[in-house]
Design a protein around this motif. Structure first.
Motif, PDB file in Angstrom:
ATOM      1  N   VAL A  37     -46.867  36.308  54.983  1.00  0.00           N
ATOM      2  CA  VAL A  37     -47.153  35.974  53.591  1.00  0.00           C
ATOM      3  C   VAL A  37     -46.098  34.997  53.074  1.00  0.00           C
ATOM      4  N   GLY A  38     -46.407  34.356  51.953  1.00  0.00           N
ATOM      5  CA  GLY A  38     -45.473  33.403  51.369  1.00  0.00           C
ATOM      6  C   GLY A  38     -46.241  32.408  50.534  1.00  0.00           C
ATOM      7  N   PRO A  39     -45.551  31.700  49.633  1.00  0.00           N
ATOM      8  CA  PRO A  39     -46.230  30.745  48.767  1.00  0.00           C
ATOM      9  C   PRO A  39     -46.901  29.634  49.567  1.00  0.00           C
ATOM     10  N   SER A  40     -47.855  28.976  48.940  1.00  0.00           N
ATOM     11  CA  SER A  40     -48.514  27.828  49.548  1.00  0.00           C
ATOM     12  C   SER A  40     -47.461  26.788  49.917  1.00  0.00           C
ATOM     13  N   LEU A 193     -52.165  41.583  66.476  1.00  0.00           N
ATOM     14  CA  LEU A 193     -52.728  40.809  65.358  1.00  0.00           C
ATOM     15  C   LEU A 193     -51.643  40.108  64.550  1.00  0.00           C
ATOM     16  N   VAL A 194     -51.826  38.804  64.331  1.00  0.00           N
ATOM     17  CA  VAL A 194     -50.977  38.041  63.408  1.00  0.00           C
ATOM     18  C   VAL A 194     -51.908  37.474  62.341  1.00  0.00           C
ATOM     19  N   LEU A 195     -51.675  37.870  61.091  1.00  0.00           N
ATOM     20  CA  LEU A 195     -52.622  37.587  60.015  1.00  0.00           C
ATOM     21  C   LEU A 195     -51.921  36.889  58.857  1.00  0.00           C
ATOM     22  N   VAL A 196     -52.263  35.638  58.614  1.00  0.00           N
ATOM     23  CA  VAL A 196     -51.746  34.940  57.433  1.00  0.00           C
ATOM     24  C   VAL A 196     -52.669  35.255  56.269  1.00  0.00           C
ATOM     25  N   THR A 197     -52.111  35.696  55.157  1.00  0.00           N
ATOM     26  CA  THR A 197     -52.957  36.018  54.011  1.00  0.00           C
ATOM     27  C   THR A 197     -52.208  35.905  52.691  1.00  0.00           C
TER      28      THR A 197
END
Ligand SMILES: Nc1ncnc2c1ncn2[C@@H]1O[C@H](COP(=O)(O)OP(=O)(O)O)[C@@H](O)[C@H]1O
Ligand SMILES: [Mg+2]
Length: 227
Positions: A37-40, A193-197
């Protein structure tokens, strides 16, 4: 399964070199799940692309399923990706001229494997698309296209699945059913699992949350175990 060490990525831009990832490190064991996670603009997609062998780092190393990706050329990275990795992207990335069934079969065709239609049909059934085998992407809703992409990601029995904002283009209910399918298939198949969200509820379903800030790892914390 995945060992990322002091990973740095610098892009050459018109305004000069731009470092978007700076000495990021983390490790992930087989069967673990981690949310990024993290800002755009914080480097999430860049990190995912490097971990999955889609792109090459400027510095540092990535070891995926026992292979040092940074030491491999493009052909060898493609072989590792095809053998070990599944992907789901925000924009589905289906091939528009192929049917749902044909899209799911693409990773196996790349390997030269034939006669795998029964497996592809079974996966499409698993994601609730038994009635859509012969539909083209344009004939499918966003949620249906993403389910085809998920079936495609699992057709080569990947050791590790990378998802980049898999629900980013889906509405609430459609996103919820996609999330259930992602975690259900991962559980059934023991996939890492590696999940960007951007979605904190979704991130909270992973065992760990890695926060990126300005291209650096700001924190890497274990979530509370699911009840
Ligand atoms: N090919 C590229 N060339 C130059 N800059 C890039 C390129 N790809 C991404 N960037 C820049 O790198 C930064 C991080 O991008 P990205 O990894 O996509 O972030 P996120 O996925 O967290 O939104 C952004 O500032 C973006 O503009
Ligand atoms: Mg991104």
């Amino acid at each position: 399964m995945l060992r990322v060490s002091r990973l740095t990525k610098t892009y050459a831009t018109a305004a000069g070199p731009l470092t978007v990832l700076h000495e990021a490190s983390f490790e992930l064991g087989a069967g673990e799940s981690i949310a990024v996670v993290g800002p755009s603009g914080s480097g999430k997609t860049t990190l995912l692309g490097l971990c999955a062998g889609l792109d090459r780092a400027t510095g540092g190393s990535v070891e995926l399923a026992g292979e040092r990706l940074d030491a491999l050329d493009e052909d060898s990275r493609a072989r590792v990706r095809n053998a070990s990795v599944g992907f789901v992207f925000q924009n589905f990335q289906l091939i528009p001229t192929l049917t749902a069934l044909e899209n799911v079969l693409v990773p196996l065709e790349l390997r030269g494997e034939r006669g795998c239609e029964p497996q592809a049909r079974a996966l499409l059934e698993r994601v609730g698309l038994a009635a859509r085998f012969d539909h083209y992407p344009v004939q499918l809703s966003g949620g249906e296209q993403q389910r085809v992409a998920l079936a495609r990601a699992f057709i080569n029995a990947p050791k590790i699945l990378f998802c980049d904002e898999p629900t980013g283009n889906l509405d609430g209910d459609t996103a919820d059913s996609m999330v259930e399918l992602i975690f259900g298939l991962n559980r059934e198949r023991g996939t890492t699992l590696v999940l960007v969200t951007h979605n904190f509820e979704l991130a909270g379903r992973c065992q760990r949350i890695l926060r990126l800030r300005n291209g650096s790892v700001a924190s890497d914390e274990r979530t509370a175990p699911a009840a």
